[in-house]
Design a protein around this motif. Structure first.
Motif, PDB file in Angstrom:
ATOM      1  N   THR A 133       0.826  -1.215   0.000  1.00 20.09           N
ATOM      2  CA  THR A 133       0.000   0.000   0.000  1.00 20.09           C
ATOM      3  C   THR A 133       0.862   1.268   0.000  1.00 20.09           C
ATOM      4  O   THR A 133       1.871   1.331   0.695  1.00 20.09           O
ATOM      5  N   SER A 139      -6.364   0.500  -2.462  1.00 18.80           N
ATOM      6  CA  SER A 139      -7.119  -0.478  -3.261  1.00 18.80           C
ATOM      7  C   SER A 139      -6.573  -0.590  -4.683  1.00 18.80           C
ATOM      8  O   SER A 139      -6.563  -1.671  -5.263  1.00 18.80           O
ATOM      9  N   THR A 366     -10.577  -3.675   1.124  1.00 18.81           N
ATOM     10  CA  THR A 366     -11.872  -3.252   1.677  1.00 18.81           C
ATOM     11  C   THR A 366     -13.003  -4.137   1.123  1.00 18.81           C
ATOM     12  O   THR A 366     -12.833  -4.826   0.112  1.00 18.81           O
TER      13      THR A 366
HETATM   14  C1  FAD Z   1      -4.571  -2.920  10.397  1.00 17.20           C
HETATM   15  C2  FAD Z   1      -4.102  -2.745   8.973  1.00 17.20           C
HETATM   16  C3  FAD Z   1      -2.958  -3.437   8.570  1.00 17.20           C
HETATM   17  C4  FAD Z   1      -2.500  -3.275   7.259  1.00 17.20           C
HETATM   18  N1  FAD Z   1      -1.354  -3.942   6.883  1.00 17.20           N
HETATM   19  C5  FAD Z   1      -0.836  -3.721   5.645  1.00 17.20           C
HETATM   20  C6  FAD Z   1       0.408  -4.327   5.278  1.00 17.20           C
HETATM   21  O1  FAD Z   1       1.031  -5.057   6.058  1.00 17.20           O
HETATM   22  N2  FAD Z   1       0.905  -4.052   4.058  1.00 17.20           N
HETATM   23  C7  FAD Z   1       0.274  -3.247   3.171  1.00 17.20           C
HETATM   24  O2  FAD Z   1       0.787  -3.069   2.084  1.00 17.20           O
HETATM   25  N3  FAD Z   1      -0.924  -2.651   3.489  1.00 17.20           N
HETATM   26  C8  FAD Z   1      -1.490  -2.873   4.703  1.00 17.20           C
HETATM   27  N4  FAD Z   1      -2.675  -2.266   5.070  1.00 17.20           N
HETATM   28  C9  FAD Z   1      -3.308  -1.348   4.135  1.00 17.20           C
HETATM   29  C10 FAD Z   1      -4.583  -1.912   3.519  1.00 17.20           C
HETATM   30  O3  FAD Z   1      -4.284  -2.940   2.636  1.00 17.20           O
HETATM   31  C11 FAD Z   1      -5.267  -0.705   2.835  1.00 17.20           C
HETATM   32  O4  FAD Z   1      -5.770   0.111   3.880  1.00 17.20           O
HETATM   33  C12 FAD Z   1      -6.403  -1.125   1.953  1.00 17.20           C
HETATM   34  O5  FAD Z   1      -5.887  -1.759   0.817  1.00 17.20           O
HETATM   35  C13 FAD Z   1      -7.280   0.059   1.533  1.00 17.20           C
HETATM   36  O6  FAD Z   1      -6.510   1.074   0.973  1.00 17.20           O
HETATM   37  P1  FAD Z   1      -6.685   2.600   1.436  1.00 17.20           P
HETATM   38  O7  FAD Z   1      -6.668   2.626   2.931  1.00 17.20           O
HETATM   39  O8  FAD Z   1      -5.666   3.424   0.716  1.00 17.20           O
HETATM   40  O9  FAD Z   1      -8.149   2.991   0.965  1.00 17.20           O
HETATM   41  P2  FAD Z   1      -8.596   3.443  -0.494  1.00 17.20           P
HETATM   42  O10 FAD Z   1      -8.099   2.475  -1.512  1.00 17.20           O
HETATM   43  O11 FAD Z   1      -8.226   4.889  -0.669  1.00 17.20           O
HETATM   44  O12 FAD Z   1     -10.161   3.293  -0.393  1.00 17.20           O
HETATM   45  C14 FAD Z   1     -10.978   4.219   0.348  1.00 17.20           C
HETATM   46  C15 FAD Z   1     -12.424   3.800   0.164  1.00 17.20           C
HETATM   47  O13 FAD Z   1     -12.763   3.849  -1.232  1.00 17.20           O
HETATM   48  C16 FAD Z   1     -13.296   2.601  -1.657  1.00 17.20           C
HETATM   49  N5  FAD Z   1     -12.847   2.304  -3.024  1.00 17.20           N
HETATM   50  C17 FAD Z   1     -11.599   2.444  -3.534  1.00 17.20           C
HETATM   51  N6  FAD Z   1     -11.571   2.043  -4.826  1.00 17.20           N
HETATM   52  C18 FAD Z   1     -12.836   1.634  -5.142  1.00 17.20           C
HETATM   53  C19 FAD Z   1     -13.459   1.116  -6.316  1.00 17.20           C
HETATM   54  N7  FAD Z   1     -12.776   0.910  -7.440  1.00 17.20           N
HETATM   55  N8  FAD Z   1     -14.784   0.809  -6.252  1.00 17.20           N
HETATM   56  C20 FAD Z   1     -15.506   1.006  -5.117  1.00 17.20           C
HETATM   57  N9  FAD Z   1     -14.962   1.510  -3.983  1.00 17.20           N
HETATM   58  C21 FAD Z   1     -13.656   1.810  -3.993  1.00 17.20           C
HETATM   59  C22 FAD Z   1     -12.737   1.572  -0.680  1.00 17.20           C
HETATM   60  O14 FAD Z   1     -13.581   0.442  -0.576  1.00 17.20           O
HETATM   61  C23 FAD Z   1     -12.683   2.375   0.626  1.00 17.20           C
HETATM   62  O15 FAD Z   1     -13.942   2.309   1.284  1.00 17.20           O
HETATM   63  C24 FAD Z   1      -3.181  -2.415   6.356  1.00 17.20           C
HETATM   64  C25 FAD Z   1      -4.325  -1.728   6.787  1.00 17.20           C
HETATM   65  C26 FAD Z   1      -4.794  -1.893   8.072  1.00 17.20           C
HETATM   66  C27 FAD Z   1      -6.032  -1.155   8.495  1.00 17.20           C
END
Ligand code: FAD
Length: 397
Positions: A133, A139, A366
């Protein structure tokens, strides 16, 4: 439906017993996530520190009812994760071990890389990280912008960029970073990085839930990557980039769903333990929750068996992750209603369960993204519309 055999039931019983230590330490670890350093000798922490390392690399896990469980199968991991997160998810995610990175190594690394990585993990408990990420791309992982500029005659390959929300990165000694050597999906590579390394900096973010995970922000400024640290260098570009992380996530997702399931079960068990007399309507509500937990477990086990049979088969795993993350949220909220208006103030364990459950929506994709994946499976016919829950052949498990 997947019926757990005697071997897996013994695993479950043993890990449940190990969980007692986790439950006892959970609140203290939530206050100070570094407390885990004092508990490397607990059987569950010792087990997790090598979980996923195949026997041929020298892993000799503690025997359980005459069997050795290497944690290389998604179904084994789902059982372990449910039990330990039901005991305390913070202790689980704080424990050192190869976990996410290990699954990628198993899938992608060549023999020399496996020897090096597993060898280090077997020497002493180490934290690892899996950095995909980015600050502006969660995502949409395929659009990642961290770069690894290929080596030239007079300098090594150089890794630069930023990652965010990466579990345990600040305290990890090694991990994998996804970066691109060129635009497009075939330009994505996974490289092994040691911490400390010149130009690599990771710091823990302040979080209110899953505090044991020490999720971190990473910056990388021209970190030198020797050629032997490029994972899957023996494979074609189509097998080592996007393909690799999709397969890795398919294999991990049932375990993540099992973590959410464990949190839901912890909330349910908390009510049963702390509310000794219940009204009729409260009994009904608790029964309903128990049925939802059982149903989600069946889905998680089916999903795990499906990816164990075929790593590309991650559609049920998406369904399980959505279902279990929602359940963790609902169960923890519902549990609070059994203790009146001040429930979260008066019951710190419940308060922690509510906070931990929130992270389950985001970790490993998500719900929206899981639903899109599930839709793809149905739309392309890879998930049978008539029989989506068909049992994967257990022979492979
Ligand atoms: C406790 C925890 C541990 C984690 N550990 C790791 C790790 O070890 N390594 C790592 O790489 N990452 C890690 N993550 C990150 C996690 O994988 C990301 O938070 C997740 O992929 C979502 O990305 P974002 O937070 O940037 O949200 P975004 O991608 O910005 O999404 C925000 C919102 O928009 C929605 N959305 C986005 N795109 C679309 C679409 N095309 N269609 C519909 N809705 C959409 C999503 O569902 C979400 O509700 C961790 C996260 C947490 C909370």
């Amino acid at each position: 439906m997947i019926q757990l055999d005697d071997r897996l039931l013994a695993l479950r019983a043993q890990v449940r017993e190990w969980g007692a230590d986790f439950r006892a330490l959970g609140l203290a670890l939530d206050r100070d996530p570094e407390l885990i350093r004092e508990h490397f000798d607990l059987p569950a922490v010792r087990y997790l520190s090598t979980m996923g390392i195949p026997p041929e690399y020298g892993n000799v896990p503690i025997p359980i009812a005459g069997n050795r469980f290497y944690g290389t199968l998604a179904l084994e991991r789902a059982i372990i994760m449910e039990e330990l997160s039901c005991a305390d998810v913070g202790m689980l995610v704080a424990s050192p071990g190869p976990l996410l990175a290990g699954v990628l190594i198993d899938l992608l690394a060549d023999e020399q890389q496996k020897d090096w990585f597993y060898g280090r993990m077997l020497e002493s408990p180490l934290w690892t990280f899996f950095a995909l990420t980015e600050p502006d791309r969660g995502s949409d992982a395929g659009a990642l912008s961290t770069t690894v500029v290929p080596a030239t005659a007079d300098r090594p390959a150089l890794l630069s960029g930023a990652k965010r929300y990466v579990g345990n990165a600040a305290r990890a000694q090694l991990g994998v970073v996804f970066a691109r050597t060129s635009p497009g999906p075939l330009g994505i590579n996974a490289v092994l990085v040691e911490n400390p390394s010149t130009g690599f900096h990771a710091e823990a973010l302040e979080t209110i839930g899953l505090r044991g995970a020490r999720i971190s922000a990473i910056t990388m400024d021209e970190v030198e990557i020797p050629p032997e640290r490029f994972l899957g260098r023996h494979l074609s570009p189509s097998r080592r980039g996007m393909w690799a992380f999709v397969q890795t996530f398919n294999l991990l997702r049932p375990g993540v769903a099992a973590i959410a399931l464990g949190i839901a079960r912890a909330a349910h068990e908390y009510v049963i333990t702390h509310r000794t007399s219940l009204r009729r309507d409260e009994c009904d509500r608790l029964d309903l929750l128990a049925r939802r937990i059982d149903g989600a477990r069946r889905l998680v086990h089916l999903a795990a068996a499906a990816v164990d049979a075929r790593t590309g088969d991650g559609y049920l795993a998406s369904a399980a992750k959505v279902r279990a993350a929602q359940l963790a949220h609902d169960a923890t909220q519902e549990a609070c209603t059994f203790f009146g208006a001040g429930a979260r103030l008066e019951h710190p364990v419940l308060d922690k369960l509510v906070r931990d459950a929130r992270g389950m929506e985001f970790i490993e994709g998500t719900s929206n993204m899981q639903k899109l994946n599930l839709f793809q499976g149905l739309f392309t016919g890879k998930l049978d519309r008539e029989d989506p829950f068909r049992t994967a052949p257990l022979a492979a498990v």
